[in-house]
Design a protein around this motif. Structure first.
Motif, PDB file in Angstrom:
ATOM      1  N   VAL A 240       0.833  -1.199   0.000  1.00  0.00           N
ATOM      2  CA  VAL A 240       0.000   0.000   0.000  1.00  0.00           C
ATOM      3  C   VAL A 240       0.867   1.248   0.000  1.00  0.00           C
ATOM      4  CG1 VAL A 240      -1.808   1.261   1.217  1.00  0.00           C
ATOM      5  CG2 VAL A 240      -1.811  -1.232   1.234  1.00  0.00           C
ATOM      6  N   GLU A 241       0.543   2.166  -0.912  1.00  0.00           N
ATOM      7  CA  GLU A 241       1.237   3.442  -0.985  1.00  0.00           C
ATOM      8  C   GLU A 241       0.203   4.562  -0.919  1.00  0.00           C
ATOM      9  OE1 GLU A 241       3.573   3.556  -4.509  1.00  0.00           O
ATOM     10  OE2 GLU A 241       4.764   1.786  -3.999  1.00  0.00           O
ATOM     11  N   ASN A 242       0.323   5.420   0.098  1.00  0.00           N
ATOM     12  CA  ASN A 242      -0.624   6.529   0.277  1.00  0.00           C
ATOM     13  C   ASN A 242      -2.066   6.027   0.332  1.00  0.00           C
ATOM     14  OD1 ASN A 242       1.571   8.320   0.115  1.00  0.00           O
ATOM     15  ND2 ASN A 242       1.397   8.422  -2.117  1.00  0.00           N
ATOM     16  N   ASN A 243      -2.270   4.927   1.066  1.00  0.00           N
ATOM     17  CA  ASN A 243      -3.606   4.321   1.238  1.00  0.00           C
ATOM     18  C   ASN A 243      -4.202   3.807  -0.057  1.00  0.00           C
ATOM     19  OD1 ASN A 243      -3.758   4.771   4.055  1.00  0.00           O
ATOM     20  ND2 ASN A 243      -4.351   6.910   3.699  1.00  0.00           N
ATOM     21  N   GLU A 244      -3.396   3.581  -1.068  1.00  0.00           N
ATOM     22  CA  GLU A 244      -3.879   3.041  -2.334  1.00  0.00           C
ATOM     23  C   GLU A 244      -2.944   1.946  -2.829  1.00  0.00           C
ATOM     24  OE1 GLU A 244      -4.627   5.884  -5.341  1.00  0.00           O
ATOM     25  OE2 GLU A 244      -6.201   6.929  -4.232  1.00  0.00           O
ATOM     26  N   LEU A 245      -3.491   1.040  -3.616  1.00  0.00           N
ATOM     27  CA  LEU A 245      -2.702  -0.036  -4.201  1.00  0.00           C
ATOM     28  C   LEU A 245      -2.123   0.411  -5.537  1.00  0.00           C
ATOM     29  CD1 LEU A 245      -5.111  -3.047  -3.546  1.00  0.00           C
ATOM     30  CD2 LEU A 245      -3.059  -2.473  -2.252  1.00  0.00           C
ATOM     31  N   THR A 246      -0.954  -0.092  -5.854  1.00  0.00           N
ATOM     32  CA  THR A 246      -0.345   0.232  -7.139  1.00  0.00           C
ATOM     33  C   THR A 246      -1.099  -0.471  -8.262  1.00  0.00           C
ATOM     34  OG1 THR A 246       1.186  -1.637  -7.051  1.00  0.00           O
ATOM     35  CG2 THR A 246       1.909   0.436  -6.032  1.00  0.00           C
ATOM     36  N   ILE A 247      -0.868  -0.028  -9.495  1.00  0.00           N
ATOM     37  CA  ILE A 247      -1.529  -0.652 -10.641  1.00  0.00           C
ATOM     38  C   ILE A 247      -1.155  -2.118 -10.753  1.00  0.00           C
ATOM     39  CG2 ILE A 247      -1.620  -0.676 -13.168  1.00  0.00           C
ATOM     40  CD1 ILE A 247      -1.436   2.332 -13.151  1.00  0.00           C
ATOM     41  N   ILE A 248       0.108  -2.436 -10.524  1.00  0.00           N
ATOM     42  CA  ILE A 248       0.566  -3.835 -10.607  1.00  0.00           C
ATOM     43  C   ILE A 248      -0.175  -4.701  -9.593  1.00  0.00           C
ATOM     44  CG2 ILE A 248       2.530  -5.394 -10.371  1.00  0.00           C
ATOM     45  CD1 ILE A 248       2.609  -3.647 -12.851  1.00  0.00           C
ATOM     46  N   THR A 249      -0.350  -4.184  -8.384  1.00  0.00           N
ATOM     47  CA  THR A 249      -1.050  -4.947  -7.345  1.00  0.00           C
ATOM     48  C   THR A 249      -2.512  -5.141  -7.711  1.00  0.00           C
ATOM     49  OG1 THR A 249       0.419  -4.010  -5.659  1.00  0.00           O
ATOM     50  CG2 THR A 249      -1.611  -5.046  -4.891  1.00  0.00           C
ATOM     51  N   ARG A 250      -3.147  -4.103  -8.255  1.00  0.00           N
ATOM     52  CA  ARG A 250      -4.541  -4.234  -8.666  1.00  0.00           C
ATOM     53  C   ARG A 250      -4.693  -5.202  -9.839  1.00  0.00           C
ATOM     54  NH1 ARG A 250      -6.822   1.525  -9.767  1.00  0.00           N
ATOM     55  NH2 ARG A 250      -4.643   2.126 -10.002  1.00  0.00           N
ATOM     56  N   LEU A 251      -3.729  -5.174 -10.756  1.00  0.00           N
ATOM     57  CA  LEU A 251      -3.754  -6.145 -11.852  1.00  0.00           C
ATOM     58  C   LEU A 251      -3.639  -7.572 -11.317  1.00  0.00           C
ATOM     59  CD1 LEU A 251      -1.459  -4.385 -14.499  1.00  0.00           C
ATOM     60  CD2 LEU A 251      -3.884  -4.917 -14.774  1.00  0.00           C
ATOM     61  N   SER A 252      -2.802  -7.753 -10.306  1.00  0.00           N
ATOM     62  CA  SER A 252      -2.644  -9.088  -9.704  1.00  0.00           C
ATOM     63  C   SER A 252      -3.929  -9.549  -9.031  1.00  0.00           C
ATOM     64  CB  SER A 252      -1.494  -9.071  -8.682  1.00  0.00           C
ATOM     65  OG  SER A 252      -0.269  -8.715  -9.300  1.00  0.00           O
ATOM     66  N   CYS A 253      -4.605  -8.630  -8.350  1.00  0.00           N
ATOM     67  CA  CYS A 253      -5.892  -8.968  -7.723  1.00  0.00           C
ATOM     68  C   CYS A 253      -6.910  -9.378  -8.776  1.00  0.00           C
ATOM     69  CB  CYS A 253      -6.426  -7.775  -6.932  1.00  0.00           C
ATOM     70  SG  CYS A 253      -5.478  -7.360  -5.449  1.00  0.00           S
ATOM     71  N   GLY A 254      -6.950  -8.646  -9.892  1.00  0.00           N
ATOM     72  CA  GLY A 254      -7.863  -8.987 -10.976  1.00  0.00           C
ATOM     73  C   GLY A 254      -7.534 -10.322 -11.605  1.00  0.00           C
ATOM     74  N   ALA A 255      -6.248 -10.619 -11.728  1.00  0.00           N
ATOM     75  CA  ALA A 255      -5.834 -11.890 -12.316  1.00  0.00           C
ATOM     76  C   ALA A 255      -6.262 -13.068 -11.441  1.00  0.00           C
ATOM     77  CB  ALA A 255      -4.315 -11.905 -12.500  1.00  0.00           C
ATOM     78  N   ILE A 256      -6.079 -12.935 -10.140  1.00  0.00           N
ATOM     79  CA  ILE A 256      -6.488 -13.999  -9.214  1.00  0.00           C
ATOM     80  C   ILE A 256      -8.003 -14.183  -9.256  1.00  0.00           C
ATOM     81  CG2 ILE A 256      -6.625 -14.665  -6.777  1.00  0.00           C
ATOM     82  CD1 ILE A 256      -3.947 -13.191  -6.383  1.00  0.00           C
ATOM     83  N   ALA A 257      -8.728 -13.070  -9.282  1.00  0.00           N
ATOM     84  CA  ALA A 257     -10.195 -13.136  -9.323  1.00  0.00           C
ATOM     85  C   ALA A 257     -10.663 -13.837 -10.593  1.00  0.00           C
ATOM     86  CB  ALA A 257     -10.785 -11.728  -9.247  1.00  0.00           C
ATOM     87  N   GLY A 258     -10.060 -13.495 -11.721  1.00  0.00           N
ATOM     88  CA  GLY A 258     -10.452 -14.110 -12.986  1.00  0.00           C
ATOM     89  C   GLY A 258     -10.155 -15.588 -13.033  1.00  0.00           C
ATOM     90  N   THR A 259      -9.021 -15.992 -12.484  1.00  0.00           N
ATOM     91  CA  THR A 259      -8.641 -17.401 -12.491  1.00  0.00           C
ATOM     92  C   THR A 259      -9.606 -18.244 -11.672  1.00  0.00           C
ATOM     93  OG1 THR A 259      -6.290 -16.811 -12.724  1.00  0.00           O
ATOM     94  CG2 THR A 259      -6.795 -19.033 -11.929  1.00  0.00           C
ATOM     95  N   VAL A 260      -9.975 -17.759 -10.496  1.00  0.00           N
ATOM     96  CA  VAL A 260     -10.900 -18.497  -9.625  1.00  0.00           C
ATOM     97  C   VAL A 260     -12.269 -18.640 -10.290  1.00  0.00           C
ATOM     98  CG1 VAL A 260     -12.160 -18.432  -7.437  1.00  0.00           C
ATOM     99  CG2 VAL A 260      -9.740 -17.829  -7.496  1.00  0.00           C
ATOM    100  N   GLY A 261     -12.787 -17.529 -10.803  1.00  0.00           N
ATOM    101  CA  GLY A 261     -14.120 -17.552 -11.395  1.00  0.00           C
ATOM    102  C   GLY A 261     -14.228 -18.419 -12.626  1.00  0.00           C
ATOM    103  N   GLN A 262     -13.277 -18.296 -13.552  1.00  0.00           N
ATOM    104  CA  GLN A 262     -13.390 -19.028 -14.810  1.00  0.00           C
ATOM    105  C   GLN A 262     -13.154 -20.519 -14.630  1.00  0.00           C
ATOM    106  OE1 GLN A 262     -10.834 -20.291 -17.242  1.00  0.00           O
ATOM    107  NE2 GLN A 262      -9.311 -20.384 -15.618  1.00  0.00           N
ATOM    108  N   THR A 263     -12.320 -20.922 -13.685  1.00  0.00           N
ATOM    109  CA  THR A 263     -12.078 -22.349 -13.471  1.00  0.00           C
ATOM    110  C   THR A 263     -13.340 -23.053 -12.979  1.00  0.00           C
ATOM    111  OG1 THR A 263      -9.746 -21.926 -12.947  1.00  0.00           O
ATOM    112  CG2 THR A 263     -10.678 -24.044 -12.236  1.00  0.00           C
ATOM    113  N   ILE A 264     -14.076 -22.400 -12.104  1.00  0.00           N
ATOM    114  CA  ILE A 264     -15.293 -22.995 -11.559  1.00  0.00           C
ATOM    115  C   ILE A 264     -16.412 -23.028 -12.600  1.00  0.00           C
ATOM    116  CG2 ILE A 264     -17.147 -22.647  -9.855  1.00  0.00           C
ATOM    117  CD1 ILE A 264     -15.017 -21.572  -7.941  1.00  0.00           C
TER     118      ILE A 264
END
Length: 355
Positions: A240-264
C-alpha cells in the motif's frame, strides 16, 4: 504524499470547471443541463464499455482459439493445442484470422461490460442499504457473500441484455477459410438465424450461460474487492502506498479473481458454446473446417449436452480450451478492472468499485 494531494485537487478543480463551463454553455443556448446523476451514470457506463473493449481486444486471438477448441469435432481433431492452433490460424488465415469475430465480440462486450459494471455498482448500493437496515448498523460494509450476490446479479442482467450478440459471435468465430457457409457479418448472421431458425435460436444456450455467469462474474467481483480491501486494511506485504494499491497490485488482484471464477464456471461455458451450434445446418462441417463430419451436434437441452459430451468424449471435454482461456482470462479480467477504475478517475467520477 503532498504532491499526490495537490494532483488530486488540481484534477478535481479541472473537472468542476469543465462541468460548470458545459452547463453555462447549455444555459446560453436555452438547453437544460442534464443532472449530475445522469452525467455520472453516462460516465460510469462509458468507463465500463472502454474497459470491456480494451481488455477483450488484447486477448482476441486466445478467445478465438478457446472457442475453436471447445467446439471442434472429436472425430476430426485439427487443433491439438493452443500454440499449434494459433500457428495454424496464422499460416492459413493470417493476422486477420487471429482477430476474426473480435468486431462482433467488442460489439457485444462493450455494452455488456458497461451494463455489468454499472449494474454491480447499483446492486451493491441496494444490497448494502438492505443489509444495514436489517442489521441496524449504519456503518456495516459489504461482506464477500454480499459482493458475490451483487456480482451475480450484475452478470445475469448483462448476459441477458446482450446474449444474441454472444450467440452470433460464437458462430462467426468458428468459421474458417474452408467453411462451406459464411456469415458475412453481425447483421447478416443475426438476420440469417432469425429467418432460418427463429427468434428463440438467438437465446439457445442461455440457461447454462446464466448458471455459469453467477459464479463467474460473482466471484470476479467478490474476490477482486475482498483482496483489495484485505491488502489496504492489513497491508500484509507492504504493497500500500498513500492508502492506495499500485496498478501492478490491482492487476494481480484482478488476475487472481479471474482465475478463480473461470475455473469454476468453465464447463458451463463449453456446454453453452456447443448448444449455440445446434440448429445450424452447417455446424458440423464448419467446426471441422474441412466440410466433413462423423459426429452429431444435436442436443435436446443443457443436461443432454452434458451427458453426451461426457459419454462420448470423457469428463476432460468439459475443460477443452481451458489453457488458452486461462491465459486469456488472467490479463483480460485484470485489465478490465484496472481500466475501469482509471477511466473513471480521468472522467472525475468519484465512486469506485470498492467504495
Amino acid at each position: 504524499m503532498a504532491s499526490e494531494d495537490v494532483k488530486r485537487s488540481e484534477s478535481a478543480a479541472v473537472t468542476t470547471i469543465v462541468n460548470l463551463a458545459e452547463e453555462a454553455k447549455l444555459a446560453r443556448e436555452g438547453v437544460k443541463a442534464p443532472s449530475y446523476a445522469v452525467i455520472s451514470i453516462c460516465k460510469s457506463l462509458f468507463a465500463g464499455g472502454v474497459a470491456g473493449g480494451v481488455s477483450r481486444t488484447a486477448v482476441a486471438p486466445l478467445e478465438r482459439m478457446k472457442i475453436l477448441l471447445q467446439v471442434q469435432n472429436p472425430h476430426n481433431i485439427k487443433y491439438s493445442g493452443t500454440v499449434q492452433g494459433l500457428k495454424y490460424i496464422w499460416r492459413t488465415e493470417g493476422l486477420r484470422g487471429l482477430f476474426k469475430g473480435n468486431g462482433t465480440n467488442c460489439a457485444r462486450i462493450v455494452p455488456n461490460s458497461a451494463v455489468k459494471f454499472f449494474s454491480y455498482e447499483q446492486a451493491s448500493k441496494g444490497i448494502l442499504y438492505m443489509y444495514r437496515q436489517q442489521t441496524g448498523n449504519e456503518n456495516a460494509q459489504l461482506t464477500p457473500v454480499l459482493r458475490l450476490g451483487a456480482g451475480a446479479t450484475a452478470g445475469i442482467i448483462a448476459m441477458s441484455a446482450t446474449y444474441p450478440m454472444d450467440m452470433v459471435r460464437g458462430r462467426l468465430t468458428v468459421q474458417t477459410a474452408n467453411s462451406p457457409y459464411q456469415y458475412r457479418g453481425i447483421a447478416h448472421a443475426l438476420s440469417t438465424v432469425l429467418r432460418e431458425e427463429g427468434p428463440r435460436a438467438l437465446y439457445r444456450g442461455w440457461l447454462p450461460s446464466v448458471i455459469g455467469v453467477v459464479p463467474y462474474v460473482g466471484l470476479n467481483f467478490a474476490v477482486y474487492e475482498s483482496l483489495k480491501d484485505w491488502l489496504v486494511k492489513d497491508n500484509p506485504f507492504g504493497l500500500v502506498e498513500n492508502n492506495e494499491l499500485t496498478i501492478i497490485t490491482r492487476l494481480s488482484c484482478g488476475a487472481i479473481a479471474g482465475t478463480v471464477g473461470q475455473t469454476i464456471a468453465y464447463p458451463l461455458d463449453v456446454i453453452r458454446r456447443r448448444m449455440q451450434m445446434v440448429g445450424w445446418k452447417d455446424a458440423s462441417s464448419v467446426v471441422t473446417g474441412e466440410g466433413r463430419s462423423k459426429g452429431s451436434l444435436e442436443y435436446n437441452g443443457m443436461v443432454d449436452a452434458f451427458k453426451k459430451t461426457v459419454r462420448h468424449e470423457g469428463f476432460g471435454a468439459l475443460y477443452k480450451g481451458l489453457v488458452p482461456n486461462s491465459v486469456k482470462v488472467v490479463p483480460s479480467i485484470a485489465i478490465a478492472f484496472v481500466t475501469y477504475e482509471m477511466v473513471k478517475d480521468v472522467l472525475g467520477v468519484e465512486f469506485k468499485i470498492s467504495d
